[in-house]
Write a protein that holds these residues in place. Structure first.
Motif, PDB file in Angstrom:
ATOM      1  N   GLY A  51       0.866  -1.386   0.142  1.00  0.00           N
ATOM      2  CA  GLY A  51       0.172   0.075  -0.158  1.00  0.00           C
ATOM      3  C   GLY A  51       0.697   1.202   0.103  1.00  0.00           C
ATOM      4  N   VAL A  52       0.105   2.181  -0.497  1.00  0.00           N
ATOM      5  CA  VAL A  52       1.028   3.722  -0.421  1.00  0.00           C
ATOM      6  C   VAL A  52      -0.137   4.649   0.184  1.00  0.00           C
ATOM      7  CG1 VAL A  52       1.557   5.580  -2.153  1.00  0.00           C
ATOM      8  CG2 VAL A  52       2.114   3.397  -2.665  1.00  0.00           C
ATOM      9  N   ARG A  53       0.100   5.238   1.163  1.00  0.00           N
ATOM     10  CA  ARG A  53      -0.597   6.310   2.031  1.00  0.00           C
ATOM     11  C   ARG A  53      -0.107   7.489   1.553  1.00  0.00           C
ATOM     12  NH1 ARG A  53      -3.471   5.317   7.101  1.00  0.00           N
ATOM     13  NH2 ARG A  53      -3.547   3.000   6.252  1.00  0.00           N
ATOM     14  N   ILE A  54      -0.972   8.577   1.359  1.00  0.00           N
ATOM     15  CA  ILE A  54      -1.012   9.881   0.941  1.00  0.00           C
ATOM     16  C   ILE A  54      -1.493  10.797   1.959  1.00  0.00           C
ATOM     17  CG2 ILE A  54      -0.764  11.671  -0.741  1.00  0.00           C
ATOM     18  CD1 ILE A  54       1.068   9.424  -1.750  1.00  0.00           C
ATOM     19  N   ALA A  55      -0.751  11.745   2.688  1.00  0.00           N
ATOM     20  CA  ALA A  55      -1.343  12.536   3.517  1.00  0.00           C
ATOM     21  C   ALA A  55      -1.020  13.998   3.382  1.00  0.00           C
ATOM     22  CB  ALA A  55      -1.080  12.160   5.164  1.00  0.00           C
ATOM     23  N   THR A  67       3.048  14.271   2.410  1.00  0.00           N
ATOM     24  CA  THR A  67       3.727  13.180   2.878  1.00  0.00           C
ATOM     25  C   THR A  67       3.247  11.873   2.140  1.00  0.00           C
ATOM     26  OG1 THR A  67       2.589  12.563   4.947  1.00  0.00           O
ATOM     27  CG2 THR A  67       4.647  14.128   5.114  1.00  0.00           C
ATOM     28  N   ALA A  68       4.158  11.087   2.039  1.00  0.00           N
ATOM     29  CA  ALA A  68       3.837   9.619   1.317  1.00  0.00           C
ATOM     30  C   ALA A  68       4.654   8.578   2.011  1.00  0.00           C
ATOM     31  CB  ALA A  68       4.107   9.685  -0.145  1.00  0.00           C
ATOM     32  N   ARG A  69       4.007   7.641   2.262  1.00  0.00           N
ATOM     33  CA  ARG A  69       4.676   6.356   2.676  1.00  0.00           C
ATOM     34  C   ARG A  69       4.222   5.128   1.962  1.00  0.00           C
ATOM     35  NH1 ARG A  69       2.884   6.528   7.704  1.00  0.00           N
ATOM     36  NH2 ARG A  69       1.238   5.003   7.464  1.00  0.00           N
ATOM     37  N   ALA A  75       8.371  -9.736  -4.219  1.00  0.00           N
ATOM     38  CA  ALA A  75       9.094 -11.084  -4.224  1.00  0.00           C
ATOM     39  C   ALA A  75       9.741 -11.340  -2.884  1.00  0.00           C
ATOM     40  CB  ALA A  75      10.201 -11.015  -5.345  1.00  0.00           C
ATOM     41  N   ASN A  76       8.849 -11.312  -1.735  1.00  0.00           N
ATOM     42  CA  ASN A  76       9.287 -11.695  -0.326  1.00  0.00           C
ATOM     43  C   ASN A  76      10.407 -10.710   0.221  1.00  0.00           C
ATOM     44  OD1 ASN A  76       7.836 -13.722  -0.535  1.00  0.00           O
ATOM     45  ND2 ASN A  76       9.241 -15.256  -1.247  1.00  0.00           N
ATOM     46  N   THR A  77      10.351  -9.477  -0.447  1.00  0.00           N
ATOM     47  CA  THR A  77      11.264  -8.458   0.192  1.00  0.00           C
ATOM     48  C   THR A  77      10.540  -7.114   0.625  1.00  0.00           C
ATOM     49  OG1 THR A  77      13.196  -9.372  -1.287  1.00  0.00           O
ATOM     50  CG2 THR A  77      13.274  -7.037  -0.505  1.00  0.00           C
ATOM     51  N   LEU A  78      10.596  -6.827   1.799  1.00  0.00           N
ATOM     52  CA  LEU A  78       9.909  -5.493   2.029  1.00  0.00           C
ATOM     53  C   LEU A  78      10.745  -4.479   1.690  1.00  0.00           C
ATOM     54  CD1 LEU A  78       7.526  -4.224   3.635  1.00  0.00           C
ATOM     55  CD2 LEU A  78       9.108  -4.271   5.595  1.00  0.00           C
ATOM     56  N   VAL A  79       9.790  -3.465   0.876  1.00  0.00           N
ATOM     57  CA  VAL A  79      10.161  -2.233   0.386  1.00  0.00           C
ATOM     58  C   VAL A  79       9.588  -1.035   1.080  1.00  0.00           C
ATOM     59  CG1 VAL A  79      10.850  -0.693  -1.732  1.00  0.00           C
ATOM     60  CG2 VAL A  79      11.169  -3.188  -1.872  1.00  0.00           C
ATOM     61  N   VAL A  80      10.255  -0.319   1.926  1.00  0.00           N
ATOM     62  CA  VAL A  80       9.652   0.770   2.375  1.00  0.00           C
ATOM     63  C   VAL A  80      10.325   2.369   1.797  1.00  0.00           C
ATOM     64  CG1 VAL A  80       9.242   2.164   4.680  1.00  0.00           C
ATOM     65  CG2 VAL A  80       9.193  -0.549   4.521  1.00  0.00           C
ATOM     66  N   VAL A  81       9.261   3.190   1.425  1.00  0.00           N
ATOM     67  CA  VAL A  81       9.750   4.439   0.910  1.00  0.00           C
ATOM     68  C   VAL A  81       9.008   5.658   1.488  1.00  0.00           C
ATOM     69  CG1 VAL A  81       9.897   5.587  -1.281  1.00  0.00           C
ATOM     70  CG2 VAL A  81      10.348   3.295  -1.301  1.00  0.00           C
ATOM     71  N   GLN A  96       7.921   8.450  -6.993  1.00  0.00           N
ATOM     72  CA  GLN A  96       8.200   7.509  -8.360  1.00  0.00           C
ATOM     73  C   GLN A  96       9.610   7.368  -8.280  1.00  0.00           C
ATOM     74  OE1 GLN A  96       7.428   9.401 -12.194  1.00  0.00           O
ATOM     75  NE2 GLN A  96       7.811   7.295 -13.241  1.00  0.00           N
ATOM     76  N   ASP A  97      10.684   8.263  -8.115  1.00  0.00           N
ATOM     77  CA  ASP A  97      11.958   8.134  -8.214  1.00  0.00           C
ATOM     78  C   ASP A  97      12.551   7.446  -7.078  1.00  0.00           C
ATOM     79  OD1 ASP A  97      12.365  10.133 -10.138  1.00  0.00           O
ATOM     80  OD2 ASP A  97      12.665  11.746  -9.053  1.00  0.00           O
ATOM     81  N   ARG A  98      12.087   7.509  -5.982  1.00  0.00           N
ATOM     82  CA  ARG A  98      12.529   6.666  -5.046  1.00  0.00           C
ATOM     83  C   ARG A  98      12.023   5.263  -5.094  1.00  0.00           C
ATOM     84  NH1 ARG A  98      12.375  10.586   0.369  1.00  0.00           N
ATOM     85  NH2 ARG A  98      13.887  11.891  -0.297  1.00  0.00           N
ATOM     86  N   LEU A  99      10.748   4.794  -5.537  1.00  0.00           N
ATOM     87  CA  LEU A  99      10.244   3.562  -5.706  1.00  0.00           C
ATOM     88  C   LEU A  99      11.058   3.041  -7.042  1.00  0.00           C
ATOM     89  CD1 LEU A  99       6.330   3.861  -5.523  1.00  0.00           C
ATOM     90  CD2 LEU A  99       8.014   2.400  -4.326  1.00  0.00           C
ATOM     91  N   ARG A 100      11.529   3.638  -7.818  1.00  0.00           N
ATOM     92  CA  ARG A 100      12.295   3.022  -8.903  1.00  0.00           C
ATOM     93  C   ARG A 100      13.474   2.776  -8.556  1.00  0.00           C
ATOM     94  NH1 ARG A 100      13.081   7.495 -12.564  1.00  0.00           N
ATOM     95  NH2 ARG A 100      10.941   7.412 -13.186  1.00  0.00           N
ATOM     96  N   SER A 101      14.263   3.568  -7.641  1.00  0.00           N
ATOM     97  CA  SER A 101      15.771   3.041  -7.425  1.00  0.00           C
ATOM     98  C   SER A 101      15.362   1.865  -6.393  1.00  0.00           C
ATOM     99  CB  SER A 101      16.268   4.457  -6.426  1.00  0.00           C
ATOM    100  OG  SER A 101      15.763   4.757  -5.375  1.00  0.00           O
ATOM    101  N   GLN A 102      14.522   1.951  -5.342  1.00  0.00           N
ATOM    102  CA  GLN A 102      14.227   0.906  -4.692  1.00  0.00           C
ATOM    103  C   GLN A 102      14.207  -0.542  -5.378  1.00  0.00           C
ATOM    104  OE1 GLN A 102      14.944   0.323  -1.347  1.00  0.00           O
ATOM    105  NE2 GLN A 102      15.614   2.258  -1.099  1.00  0.00           N
TER     106      GLN A 102
END
Length: 132
Positions: A51-55, A67-69, A75-81, A96-102
């Motif tokens: 999920g993505v949460r925008i506030a 803010t966004a979280r 694939a069994n790896t937790l990605v937090v941005v 988008q930039d941070r998600l792409r790099s992660q």
């Protein structure tokens, strides 16, 4: 301040739920949804869920109200941005930039990508000599 659920957005193997808190308009949510889809729908990306949460802060004196979280399982790896910006469009672009790099990091962390077929010469492997 209750969260608005904008539904689960499913495209191919991506199931990401986008939620909004505070005074977030539909245009901003649509833009964030588009940017998240662009970052996650790339060739070679395995199953993604989460999920993505925008506030948006209610106080008007806050310098960075958006803010966004994002908490995704790739694939069994937790990605937090996390991201904070002054406007919704800047927030979506930063997210988008941070998600792409992660996602790039997750894709290149596979054992097959890190491990070579033979050990390097200093560990007893054969050196490859090319003669062109």
């Amino acid at each position: 301040m209750t969260a608005k659920d904008t539904g689960t957005h499913v495209t191919s193997t991506v199931a990401v739920q986008v939620r909004a808190e505070g005074d977030v308009d539909e245009g901003a949510l649509a833009y964030v949804r588009t940017k998240v889809d662009t970052a996650l729908n790339r060739p070679g990306v395995p199953d993604v869920s989460g999920g993505v949460r925008i506030a948006k802060a209610a106080a008007h004196h806050v310098e960075v109200p958006w803010t966004a979280r994002a908490e995704l399982v790739v694939a069994n790896t937790l990605v937090v941005v996390h991201a904070q910006e002054a406007t919704a469009h800047e927030l979506a672009d930063r997210l988008q930039d941070r998600l792409r790099s992660q996602m790039t990091r997750v894709l290149h962390r596979k054992e097959a990508a890190r491990r070579s077929a033979t050990p390097p010469p200093w560990r007893g492997g054969q050196a490859v000599i090319r003669r062109d």
